[in-house]
Design an enzyme around this catalytic site. Structure first.
Site, PDB file in Angstrom:
ATOM      1  N   GLU A 177       0.854  -1.062  -0.129  1.00 38.15           N
ATOM      2  CA  GLU A 177      -0.050  -0.265  -0.009  1.00 38.15           C
ATOM      3  C   GLU A 177       0.989   1.213  -0.042  1.00 38.15           C
ATOM      4  O   GLU A 177       1.992   1.198   0.615  1.00 38.15           O
ATOM      5  CB  GLU A 177      -0.705  -0.123   1.269  1.00 38.15           C
ATOM      6  CG  GLU A 177      -1.842   1.064   1.556  1.00 38.15           C
ATOM      7  CD  GLU A 177      -2.612   0.937   2.899  1.00 38.15           C
ATOM      8  OE1 GLU A 177      -3.499   1.499   3.028  1.00 38.15           O
ATOM      9  OE2 GLU A 177      -2.111   0.118   3.706  1.00 38.15           O
TER      10      GLU A 177
ATOM     11  N   LYS B 245      -9.355   1.392  -1.579  1.00 34.78           N
ATOM     12  CA  LYS B 245      -9.632   1.109  -0.408  1.00 34.78           C
ATOM     13  C   LYS B 245     -11.086   1.476   0.265  1.00 34.78           C
ATOM     14  O   LYS B 245     -11.592   2.693   0.315  1.00 34.78           O
ATOM     15  CB  LYS B 245      -8.704   1.439   0.615  1.00 34.78           C
ATOM     16  CG  LYS B 245      -8.751   0.793   1.936  1.00 34.78           C
ATOM     17  CD  LYS B 245      -7.435   1.393   2.879  1.00 34.78           C
ATOM     18  CE  LYS B 245      -7.321   0.930   4.095  1.00 34.78           C
ATOM     19  NZ  LYS B 245      -5.924   1.278   4.786  1.00 34.78           N
TER      20      LYS B 245
ATOM     21  N   CYS C 124      -4.884  -3.711   3.224  1.00 38.25           N
ATOM     22  CA  CYS C 124      -4.719  -3.421   4.524  1.00 38.25           C
ATOM     23  C   CYS C 124      -5.982  -3.740   5.538  1.00 38.25           C
ATOM     24  O   CYS C 124      -6.167  -4.749   5.836  1.00 38.25           O
ATOM     25  CB  CYS C 124      -3.939  -1.869   4.729  1.00 38.25           C
ATOM     26  SG  CYS C 124      -3.070  -1.887   6.203  1.00 38.25           S
TER      27      CYS C 124
END
Length: 270
Positions: free
Chosen positions: A48, A119, A156
């Protein structure tokens, strides 16, 4: 045996520490891509925020955001063409206003973008407020195929939400790809490795996860098989780990553990 049944894709996770120099980050990715490709990888996964990263986050994120046809993605595409690989990496992408950006992951091949994921779950936890700077992406599943294996993208903090992984597997994913910047803290290494194994076991799927090294991330980038076994991994410093994602292994595990087939609940957005 059919080509699909015998499919196997060597994958690499490249653990490195992106900085506030976009040019340096691109150069480091080029070096790591060459190294991973030389080790036989056909899919190479970076963390990321690979295009740009500062800690703590600030307004420089928006100043350094790029479009999907900017220098970062163009560099990834050229590297993928040069080495005959697919590359997955996180970038800071321009969003709908001047104050926020998207935390985006792209999968690219030499001929262009295969998949884009923004995300969904922002890291507003453990004293952090990612939403101050990041605009959440739309709900949905982002997948792409390499040599008969389907890979699904997540990022994540999404790892803490099992429904993200399940939706990807319902979309046909055989492996979950997780670029991350898993911030260090009490028990965070334990959370990271436990959740990687859990997502693999409960979905009978591979998990391919690339993190930042210490001191900001926890490191421990890993390739985990459908039974939760770590096939290859990196410690806490920069490095590369390579292992194969094999369809035969997925089918073997799902034959003895048909949990996806017999479950009684569907997963959908709220």
């Amino acid at each position: 045996m059919s080509e699909t049944a015998s499919a196997a894709v060597p994958v690499a996770v490249c653990q490195f520490a992106p900085t506030s120099s976009r040019e340096d980050n691109r150069d480091r990715i080029a070096q790591l891509t060459a190294d991973a490709a030389a080790r036989g990888a056909r899919l190479i996964v970076f963390p990321e925020y690979s295009s740009y990263f500062v800690d703590p986050m600030d307004e420089s994120l928006a100043a350094n955001a790029e479009s999907l046809d900017g220098d970062f993605v163009s560099t990834l595409t050229a590297l993928a063409a040069d080495h005959g690989v697919v590359i997955v990496a996180g970038l800071v992408e321009s969003a709908s206003d001047a104050q926020h950006v998207h935390n985006t992951v792209v999968a690219v091949r030499g001929d262009g973008i295969l998949a884009t994921y923004r995300k969904q779950h922002l890291y507003d936890a453990f004293g952090q407020t990612e939403s101050d700077w990041i605009e959440a992406g739309d709900l949905g599943a982002a997948t792409f195929d390499v040599a008969g294996i389907r890979f699904g993208l997540m990022t994540c903090y999404d790892l803490r939400f099992p429904e993200v992984a399940r939706i990807l597997v319902d979309a046909g994913a055989d492996a979950l790809v997780v670029p991350a910047e898993w911030v260090r803290g009490p028990l965070k290494e334990h959370h990271w490795t436990t959740l990687l194994a859990a997502r693999a076991i409960e979905n009978t799927a591979y998990v391919v996860a690339a993190d930042h090294p210490t001191p900001i991330g926890v490191g421990h980038s890993q390739i985990v098989d459908p039974q939760g076994v770590v096939l290859a991994g990196v410690g806490t410093t920069e490095g590369i780990a390579v292992a194969a994602v094999e369809r035969a292994a997925i089918e073997r595990v799902r034959a003895v553990n048909p949990s996806l087939r017999v479950r009684r609940y569907a997963v959908g957005p709220r």
